[in-house]
Design a protein around this motif. Sequence first.
Motif, PDB file in Angstrom:
ATOM      1  N   TYR A 252      40.525  30.619  25.541  1.00  0.00           N
ATOM      2  CA  TYR A 252      41.187  31.050  26.766  1.00  0.00           C
ATOM      3  C   TYR A 252      42.404  31.927  26.457  1.00  0.00           C
ATOM      4  N   ASP A 253      42.493  33.050  27.148  1.00  0.00           N
ATOM      5  CA  ASP A 253      43.611  33.969  26.994  1.00  0.00           C
ATOM      6  C   ASP A 253      44.356  34.061  28.323  1.00  0.00           C
ATOM      7  N   PRO A 254      45.494  33.377  28.451  1.00  0.00           N
ATOM      8  CA  PRO A 254      46.204  33.380  29.728  1.00  0.00           C
ATOM      9  C   PRO A 254      46.732  34.759  30.117  1.00  0.00           C
ATOM     10  N   TYR A 255      47.005  35.611  29.142  1.00  0.00           N
ATOM     11  CA  TYR A 255      47.488  36.960  29.440  1.00  0.00           C
ATOM     12  C   TYR A 255      46.377  37.791  30.086  1.00  0.00           C
ATOM     13  N   ALA A 256      45.176  37.706  29.518  1.00  0.00           N
ATOM     14  CA  ALA A 256      44.027  38.419  30.091  1.00  0.00           C
ATOM     15  C   ALA A 256      43.704  37.867  31.477  1.00  0.00           C
ATOM     16  N   HIS A 257      43.842  36.558  31.650  1.00  0.00           N
ATOM     17  CA  HIS A 257      43.582  35.933  32.949  1.00  0.00           C
ATOM     18  C   HIS A 257      44.576  36.463  33.980  1.00  0.00           C
ATOM     19  N   ALA A 258      45.850  36.534  33.611  1.00  0.00           N
ATOM     20  CA  ALA A 258      46.869  37.070  34.515  1.00  0.00           C
ATOM     21  C   ALA A 258      46.527  38.513  34.896  1.00  0.00           C
ATOM     22  N   GLU A 259      46.163  39.304  33.910  1.00  0.00           N
ATOM     23  CA  GLU A 259      45.810  40.699  34.171  1.00  0.00           C
ATOM     24  C   GLU A 259      44.620  40.794  35.119  1.00  0.00           C
ATOM     25  N   ALA A 260      43.606  39.963  34.900  1.00  0.00           N
ATOM     26  CA  ALA A 260      42.423  39.958  35.768  1.00  0.00           C
ATOM     27  C   ALA A 260      42.780  39.586  37.210  1.00  0.00           C
ATOM     28  N   LEU A 261      43.828  38.785  37.363  1.00  0.00           N
ATOM     29  CA  LEU A 261      44.291  38.377  38.700  1.00  0.00           C
ATOM     30  C   LEU A 261      45.250  39.397  39.313  1.00  0.00           C
ATOM     31  N   GLY A 262      45.547  40.467  38.578  1.00  0.00           N
ATOM     32  CA  GLY A 262      46.475  41.477  39.071  1.00  0.00           C
ATOM     33  C   GLY A 262      47.924  41.042  39.003  1.00  0.00           C
ATOM     34  N   VAL A 263      48.229  40.198  38.013  1.00  0.00           N
ATOM     35  CA  VAL A 263      49.580  39.661  37.854  1.00  0.00           C
ATOM     36  C   VAL A 263      50.154  40.170  36.533  1.00  0.00           C
ATOM     37  N   ALA A 264      51.363  40.725  36.589  1.00  0.00           N
ATOM     38  CA  ALA A 264      52.043  41.185  35.381  1.00  0.00           C
ATOM     39  C   ALA A 264      52.765  40.014  34.723  1.00  0.00           C
ATOM     40  N   VAL A 265      52.848  40.045  33.399  1.00  0.00           N
ATOM     41  CA  VAL A 265      53.614  39.059  32.638  1.00  0.00           C
ATOM     42  C   VAL A 265      54.725  39.828  31.930  1.00  0.00           C
ATOM     43  N   LEU A 266      55.976  39.488  32.283  1.00  0.00           N
ATOM     44  CA  LEU A 266      57.122  40.201  31.739  1.00  0.00           C
ATOM     45  C   LEU A 266      58.121  39.248  31.096  1.00  0.00           C
TER      46      LEU A 266
END
Length: 122
Positions: free
Chosen positions: A2-16
């Motif tokens: 599981y890659d939480p960063y890729a999951h966030a991106e797929a949901l249209g959410v930026a991680v900063l």
Amino acid sequence: MYDPYAHAEALGVAVLARRIGAPTGLWVPRLRVIFVRPGLTARHERSVVAHEVAHVVLGHSATSRKEERAADALAARNLIDDRRFAEVARWTQQRHELAVELGVTERILGAYLDERERHAGN
């Protein structure tokens, strides 16, 4: 894995990475951004991002203890593979060692163990 960063991106959410005070992570729905405190270890940051992504998936916009537990439980399910846990648990029962080997925080490991215990009782 599981890659939480890729999951966030797929949901249209930026991680900063941003200084956000005491919290290690923060989901801001109106901005569709997850803020993460800079300087965390890789496993701590990964756990925090997975926890915040869980808030997104669960539709949380505010936080309560119940929502925090739910986010921890979902993050734990996503981050910890049952087979890998079994492999590591064969040689150690020490929580810190388990967490390090599984690449998660002890808090996420605790949520995983709580869920296992809860399901074993059913």
